[in-house]
Design a protein around this motif. Sequence first.
Motif, short mmCIF file in Angstrom:
data_model
loop_
_atom_site.label_atom_id
_atom_site.label_comp_id
_atom_site.label_asym_id
_atom_site.label_seq_id
_atom_site.Cartn_x
_atom_site.Cartn_y
_atom_site.Cartn_z
N VAL A 177 1.24 -3.56 5.38
CA VAL A 177 1.49 -3.72 6.81
C VAL A 177 0.97 -2.53 7.63
CG1 VAL A 177 3.39 -5.34 6.69
CG2 VAL A 177 3.87 -2.91 6.50
N VAL A 178 0.63 -1.42 6.95
CA VAL A 178 -0.04 -0.33 7.68
C VAL A 178 -1.29 0.09 6.90
CG1 VAL A 178 2.14 0.56 8.62
CG2 VAL A 178 1.16 1.61 6.60
N ASN A 179 -2.28 0.54 7.66
CA ASN A 179 -3.50 1.09 7.08
C ASN A 179 -3.39 2.60 6.99
OD1 ASN A 179 -5.15 -1.11 6.55
ND2 ASN A 179 -5.76 -1.27 8.72
N ARG A 180 -4.04 3.17 5.97
CA ARG A 180 -3.98 4.61 5.79
C ARG A 180 -5.41 5.12 5.76
NH1 ARG A 180 -1.10 7.53 0.76
NH2 ARG A 180 -2.98 6.78 -0.31
N GLU A 181 -5.71 6.14 6.55
CA GLU A 181 -7.04 6.72 6.46
C GLU A 181 -6.93 8.24 6.47
OE1 GLU A 181 -8.82 6.86 10.79
OE2 GLU A 181 -8.33 4.78 10.28
N ARG A 182 -7.90 8.88 5.81
CA ARG A 182 -7.84 10.33 5.72
C ARG A 182 -8.50 10.98 6.93
NH1 ARG A 182 -6.44 14.08 2.22
NH2 ARG A 182 -6.15 13.09 0.23
N ASP A 183 -7.82 11.98 7.48
CA ASP A 183 -8.39 12.74 8.59
C ASP A 183 -8.28 14.21 8.21
OD1 ASP A 183 -9.39 13.37 11.20
OD2 ASP A 183 -7.32 13.90 11.73
N GLY A 184 -9.38 14.76 7.64
CA GLY A 184 -9.30 16.13 7.15
C GLY A 184 -8.35 16.18 5.98
N ARG A 185 -7.26 16.96 6.11
CA ARG A 185 -6.33 17.09 5.00
C ARG A 185 -5.12 16.18 5.17
NH1 ARG A 185 -4.75 22.84 5.21
NH2 ARG A 185 -3.23 22.28 3.63
N TRP B 293 -3.14 12.42 6.14
CA TRP B 293 -3.30 10.96 6.18
C TRP B 293 -2.85 10.48 7.55
CZ3 TRP B 293 -5.92 8.37 2.71
CH2 TRP B 293 -5.99 8.83 1.38
N LEU B 294 -3.61 9.53 8.09
CA LEU B 294 -3.21 8.91 9.35
C LEU B 294 -2.84 7.46 9.10
CD1 LEU B 294 -5.84 10.26 11.92
CD2 LEU B 294 -3.49 11.05 11.52
N TYR B 295 -1.79 7.01 9.76
CA TYR B 295 -1.29 5.66 9.53
C TYR B 295 -1.35 4.84 10.82
CZ TYR B 295 0.63 7.52 5.20
OH TYR B 295 0.77 8.09 3.98
N ALA B 296 -1.75 3.57 10.69
CA ALA B 296 -1.78 2.67 11.85
C ALA B 296 -1.38 1.28 11.38
CB ALA B 296 -3.18 2.63 12.45
N PRO B 297 -0.68 0.50 12.22
CA PRO B 297 -0.31 -0.85 11.81
C PRO B 297 -1.55 -1.72 11.59
CG PRO B 297 0.79 -0.21 13.88
CD PRO B 297 -0.27 0.82 13.59
N VAL B 298 -1.49 -2.61 10.61
CA VAL B 298 -2.60 -3.52 10.35
C VAL B 298 -2.78 -4.50 11.51
CG1 VAL B 298 -3.36 -5.39 8.83
CG2 VAL B 298 -2.39 -3.32 7.84
N GLN B 299 -1.65 -4.94 12.06
CA GLN B 299 -1.67 -5.87 13.20
C GLN B 299 -0.79 -5.30 14.30
OE1 GLN B 299 -0.08 -9.33 11.05
NE2 GLN B 299 -1.87 -10.45 11.76
N THR B 300 -1.05 -5.71 15.54
CA THR B 300 -0.12 -5.35 16.61
C THR B 300 1.18 -6.13 16.41
OG1 THR B 300 -0.77 -7.15 18.09
CG2 THR B 300 -2.05 -5.10 18.22
N ARG B 301 2.22 -5.69 17.05
CA ARG B 301 3.51 -6.38 16.98
C ARG B 301 3.37 -7.84 17.39
NH1 ARG B 301 8.97 -5.73 17.03
NH2 ARG B 301 9.67 -3.87 17.41
N GLU B 302 2.56 -8.07 18.45
CA GLU B 302 2.41 -9.44 18.97
C GLU B 302 1.69 -10.33 17.97
OE1 GLU B 302 1.53 -6.60 20.70
OE2 GLU B 302 3.52 -6.63 21.62
N GLN B 303 0.63 -9.77 17.36
CA GLN B 303 -0.11 -10.55 16.36
C GLN B 303 0.78 -10.90 15.17
OE1 GLN B 303 -3.19 -7.70 15.65
NE2 GLN B 303 -4.70 -8.77 16.91
N MET B 304 1.56 -9.91 14.73
CA MET B 304 2.39 -10.15 13.56
C MET B 304 3.49 -11.17 13.87
SD MET B 304 4.18 -7.34 11.10
CE MET B 304 2.77 -6.56 10.35
N THR B 305 4.04 -11.08 15.08
CA THR B 305 5.07 -12.05 15.49
C THR B 305 4.49 -13.45 15.54
OG1 THR B 305 6.09 -10.32 16.84
CG2 THR B 305 6.79 -12.57 17.26
N ALA B 306 3.29 -13.56 16.13
CA ALA B 306 2.66 -14.88 16.23
C ALA B 306 2.39 -15.45 14.84
CB ALA B 306 1.36 -14.78 17.03
N GLY B 307 1.90 -14.59 13.93
CA GLY B 307 1.63 -15.04 12.57
C GLY B 307 2.90 -15.51 11.87
#
Lengths: 115, 292
Positions: free
Chosen positions: A52-60, A62-76
């Motif tokens: 449900v969240v994506n992880r990407e490296r930024d220097g040293r 980890w940065l985290y972001a939701p895979v979908q917005t709240r609205e998209q996930m609710t609709a799904g």
Amino acid sequence: MPLGDLEREVMTQLWGSAGPLSVRQVHEAIRGRDLAYTTVMTVLDRLAKKGVVNRERDGRAWLYAPVQTREQMTAGLMMDALEDTPDQDAALAHFVGRLSPEALAAAIEAARRQG
Amino acid sequence: MTALLLGALGLFLSLVAPGLLAAARWPDRAPAPAVVLWQAITLAGVLCALGVVLAGPEELIRAADGNRRVASAALVAALAVAAVIVLRLLVSLGGVMWRSRARRARHRLLVDLLDRAEQRHGLDVEGLRVLDGAQPLAYCVAGRSPRVVLTGGALDVLNTTQIAAVVAHEQAHLRHRHELVRESFTAFYQAVPRPLRSRAPLDAVRLLLEMVADDAAARRSGGDAVRGALTLLSDDSAGAGRDRRLSRLADQQPRSVALSVIVLVGAVALLVLPTLVVVVPWLSVAVSNWPL
């Protein structure tokens, strides 16, 4: 705080943010709860494993972001609740009968517009 | 003779009876026994098919006075076909249950993350989750740790009694494990070869389960609250099923005890009588001629 509530709280922070957040940023945002930094890290790791969240490296860090917005996930989720064809094993009982495709589209549209 | 009788009964149960029962309106007055009757019809149909497969070859060979080797080959083939039928049903059931569980687990995970706990309006309901969204919607997610899900839209349009009625309705689904009933009928639907399968049992049972849950909700919150909630949560697109639910809820006596007893006795008879009258006499003859 139970783990489920904590996961929800962390997701709320991620959904409320304009961009990806580091563990430290999430920890600071919900600091009032007297949480260990490592607890927040564990929760984010679990959420990433659940897809449900994506992880990407930024220097040293980890940065985290939701895979979908709240609205998209609710609709799904609503689609999943309403979808009901025997070829797809649906078994989420709901109070109303089957909604028409138009009503379903309205549900998704309504879910998108909110929040 | 045995195979012919079982074949005729099997054809009646799988081709004629579902249409009759799906068109009937009396099940509205005994929804739970009617679900049991649907299960009995389906199961008896399967048993008839197995009976034909096992008794048919045996009877033909006995009538033709065939030799022992032909008889044993036929018996092995018959047992193999019967095993394939049973296996196909079991595999289908296992698959449906497995996929449904996975899907519900995923749904539960997401609904927990999306829950707007602050919008619960002090409702003290085990496993209640509130979703954003103007579309009024209520459903439950079955499982070991079940959820009752309401949208913000549903909470907006329903009054307190109606919300209690909706929650009682969903909890009845969960308490009576209605998802297992639906899964078994879905599995049967998927196991039947495509040209022969029919949606009628699945749709009829689904509607009957809604009626069972309506009755539970009406006992808790009154029929008017259930009717009101049903009217507010659905529109005309919900179709004839909704109208049937509404009209029986308006009835002072929606359920009939006498009818329930008759239907349950009929369901049991459907499973027991063919076995006693047709299968047992055949077995006693067939086993005495057992070729293996």
